[in-house]
Design a protein around this motif. Structure first.
Motif, PDB file in Angstrom:
ATOM      1  N   THR A 160      34.910  40.764  33.118  1.00 16.95           N
ATOM      2  CA  THR A 160      35.976  39.814  32.659  1.00 16.95           C
ATOM      3  C   THR A 160      37.264  40.459  32.241  1.00 16.95           C
ATOM      4  O   THR A 160      38.484  40.023  32.812  1.00 16.95           O
ATOM      5  CB  THR A 160      35.276  39.471  31.172  1.00 16.95           C
ATOM      6  OG1 THR A 160      34.084  38.914  31.187  1.00 16.95           O
ATOM      7  CG2 THR A 160      36.582  38.410  30.570  1.00 16.95           C
ATOM      8  N   LEU A 163      39.026  40.942  35.787  1.00 11.21           N
ATOM      9  CA  LEU A 163      39.426  39.824  36.230  1.00 11.21           C
ATOM     10  C   LEU A 163      40.700  39.389  35.473  1.00 11.21           C
ATOM     11  O   LEU A 163      41.591  38.543  36.165  1.00 11.21           O
ATOM     12  CB  LEU A 163      38.286  38.685  36.134  1.00 11.21           C
ATOM     13  CG  LEU A 163      37.251  38.808  37.288  1.00 11.21           C
ATOM     14  CD1 LEU A 163      36.014  37.987  36.812  1.00 11.21           C
ATOM     15  CD2 LEU A 163      37.826  38.409  38.597  1.00 11.21           C
ATOM     16  N   SER A 164      40.617  39.758  34.173  1.00 13.56           N
ATOM     17  CA  SER A 164      41.932  39.007  33.298  1.00 13.56           C
ATOM     18  C   SER A 164      43.189  39.832  34.016  1.00 13.56           C
ATOM     19  O   SER A 164      44.247  39.135  33.920  1.00 13.56           O
ATOM     20  CB  SER A 164      41.620  39.515  31.913  1.00 13.56           C
ATOM     21  OG  SER A 164      41.792  40.765  31.659  1.00 13.56           O
ATOM     22  N   ALA A 193      39.865  41.735  42.143  1.00 10.80           N
ATOM     23  CA  ALA A 193      40.065  40.767  40.875  1.00 10.80           C
ATOM     24  C   ALA A 193      41.263  40.009  41.335  1.00 10.80           C
ATOM     25  O   ALA A 193      41.421  38.824  41.223  1.00 10.80           O
ATOM     26  CB  ALA A 193      40.441  41.641  39.753  1.00 10.80           C
ATOM     27  N   ALA A 197      41.587  36.068  41.791  1.00 10.16           N
ATOM     28  CA  ALA A 197      42.708  35.132  40.961  1.00 10.16           C
ATOM     29  C   ALA A 197      43.639  34.295  41.671  1.00 10.16           C
ATOM     30  O   ALA A 197      43.931  33.188  41.458  1.00 10.16           O
ATOM     31  CB  ALA A 197      43.268  36.070  39.793  1.00 10.16           C
ATOM     32  N   HIS A 308      46.765  43.300  30.401  1.00  9.26           N
ATOM     33  CA  HIS A 308      46.388  41.807  30.412  1.00  9.26           C
ATOM     34  C   HIS A 308      46.782  41.113  28.928  1.00  9.26           C
ATOM     35  O   HIS A 308      47.119  41.946  28.131  1.00  9.26           O
ATOM     36  CB  HIS A 308      44.913  41.436  30.514  1.00  9.26           C
ATOM     37  CG  HIS A 308      44.200  42.408  29.533  1.00  9.26           C
ATOM     38  ND1 HIS A 308      43.896  42.185  28.253  1.00  9.26           N
ATOM     39  CD2 HIS A 308      43.414  43.571  30.139  1.00  9.26           C
ATOM     40  CE1 HIS A 308      43.273  42.993  27.775  1.00  9.26           C
ATOM     41  NE2 HIS A 308      42.738  43.826  28.925  1.00  9.26           N
ATOM     42  N   SER A 312      45.328  35.550  29.555  1.00  4.52           N
ATOM     43  CA  SER A 312      44.652  35.762  30.710  1.00  4.52           C
ATOM     44  C   SER A 312      43.065  36.200  30.579  1.00  4.52           C
ATOM     45  O   SER A 312      42.274  36.147  31.584  1.00  4.52           O
ATOM     46  CB  SER A 312      45.546  36.978  31.542  1.00  4.52           C
ATOM     47  OG  SER A 312      45.449  38.143  30.838  1.00  4.52           O
ATOM     48  N   ALA A 316      39.903  34.524  32.163  1.00  2.00           N
ATOM     49  CA  ALA A 316      38.871  35.011  33.100  1.00  2.00           C
ATOM     50  C   ALA A 316      37.358  34.851  32.189  1.00  2.00           C
ATOM     51  O   ALA A 316      36.386  34.820  33.128  1.00  2.00           O
ATOM     52  CB  ALA A 316      38.977  36.804  32.856  1.00  2.00           C
TER      53      ALA A 316
END
Length: 364
Positions: A160, A163-164, A193, A197, A308, A312, A316
């Motif tokens: 998470t 990815l954020s 990531a 995204a 982040h 964001s 995620a």
């Protein structure tokens, strides 16, 4: 009898030991998290290699609320048993950065100047449990968390926070959308990531670059949806991007490589006129060969990106909860708590081969 927690404490450079801690009594505005899984990132490895004070590392933390005060429960909107993903930041909540929504830049989150942050706080700071490589972690009154559905597999939940960063840099800061060409320099955790995204944001063409040593990660990038990969050890990056884009070049380029200044210079070269270049990796060295005229001649937008935002991370959370992408293939190694030393070595390229996403599950 008080409850206890085992934790992997980094006690010296490149060395961790299992210590036992008593769980603290919590106030009404705090809590205790039972850690489920923790992702290992490059920041953990950098602290591990050059440790200044004993600490519990690990800040990509997923867990369940174990204990919580009434005030904290109301503030965070969670109850005992709820599954959450933690942000590493513990901001003051009152400064200009916090009030502006940029709490990741709050001085209270910067351990270099005495701030506290999950995964980067010495055990001398009571109650010591400020890192994810532990069975339990202290929930500071100013902690930031997000609820996470129970159906998300643990190894995917651990993605998470990485990815954020991808959503923050590609969507929120970079403004990537349909029709865009994106070049991502570096196929590590952050680069992958960003690729995910960018595709989720509707980018038409996503290109991920890497070297011979990154061949498996380049293959993984394609599995995750990247349209093209370029091995810069054997291919001419500028020529290849020109071929792929029909000479248009890239709307947005981001450098998330681990070292060296050459990827920054080549990022300027593959960006189109009026394109954007984002710098997402520390270099720790001067740029002696940088021709600043390329920024002027192309009227480029160049921006450093770091961390982040709340938004964001929530993006995620929604992304990993959707189940639309095969995120579990990004997990290469999952270790038990007693093997945290090996987890950190592997993530840093000095342990088991071919690391991608490395995780630690403290209850294995």
């Amino acid at each position: 009898m008080s409850e206890k927690s085992f934790a992997a404490v980094a006690t010296n450079s490149k060395h961790t030991e299992i210590h036992q801690f008593e769980l603290p009594d919590i106030t009404q505005d705090a809590g205790i998290l039972k850690v489920e899984i923790v992702g290992v990132c490059g920041t953990d490895v950098s602290y591990y290699r050059k440790l200044k004070s004993p600490m519990i590392l690990g800040h990509h933390v997923v867990g369940h609320i174990h204990k919580i005060g009434d005030i904290a429960s109301t503030r965070w909107g969670v109850a005992v048993g709820d599954r959450v993903v933690m942000e590493e930041y513990i901001p003051c909540g009152h400064c200009e950065m916090c009030r502006s929504g940029f709490y990741r830049l709050c001085a209270d989150t910067d351990p270099r100047i005495g701030g506290i942050r999950y995964g980067a706080t010495p055990i001398s700071a009571a109650p010591a449990l400020y890192g994810g490589f532990s069975q339990y972690m202290y929930l500071h009154p100013n902690a930031v968390m997000h609820k996470l559905p129970p159906h998300v597999p643990p190894v995917e939940a651990a993605l998470t926070l990485p990815l954020s960063n991808g959503f923050e840099w590609m969507r929120i800061i970079g403004g990537v959308g349909p029709g865009d060409v994106v070049v991502i320099q570096g196929p590590g955790q952050q680069g992958l990531a960003c690729a995910l995204a960018a595709k989720a944001a509707g980018a038409e063409t996503v290109i991920v670059t890497g070297r011979n040593s990154s061949q498996k990660r380049l293959e993984l990038a394609r599995e995750l949806g990247a349209d093209y990969t370029i091995n810069v050890s054997s291919e001419d990056l500028i020529k290849r991007v020109a071929e792929i884009t029909g000479g248009k070049m890239a709307d947005l380029v981001i450098d998330v490589t681990s070292g060296g200044t050459e990827p920054v210079i080549s990022s300027f070269e593959v960006a189109k006129t009026r394109g954007t270049v984002l710098l997402g990796a520390l270099k720790n060295q001067p740029f002696n060969e940088l021709d600043l005229d390329v920024i002027y001649n192309k009227t480029l937008t160049v921006k450093g990106v770091r961390g982040h935002s709340y938004h964001s991370v929530q993006m995620a959370v929604d992304f990993v909860s959707s189940g639309k992408f095969p995120l579990s293939i990004m997990n290469s190694h999952n270790y038990k708590l007693s093997d945290t030393d090996l987890a950190l070595k592997t993530a840093g390229g000095e342990g088991e081969p071919f690391p991608l996403l490395v995780t630690v599950s403290p209850w294995l």
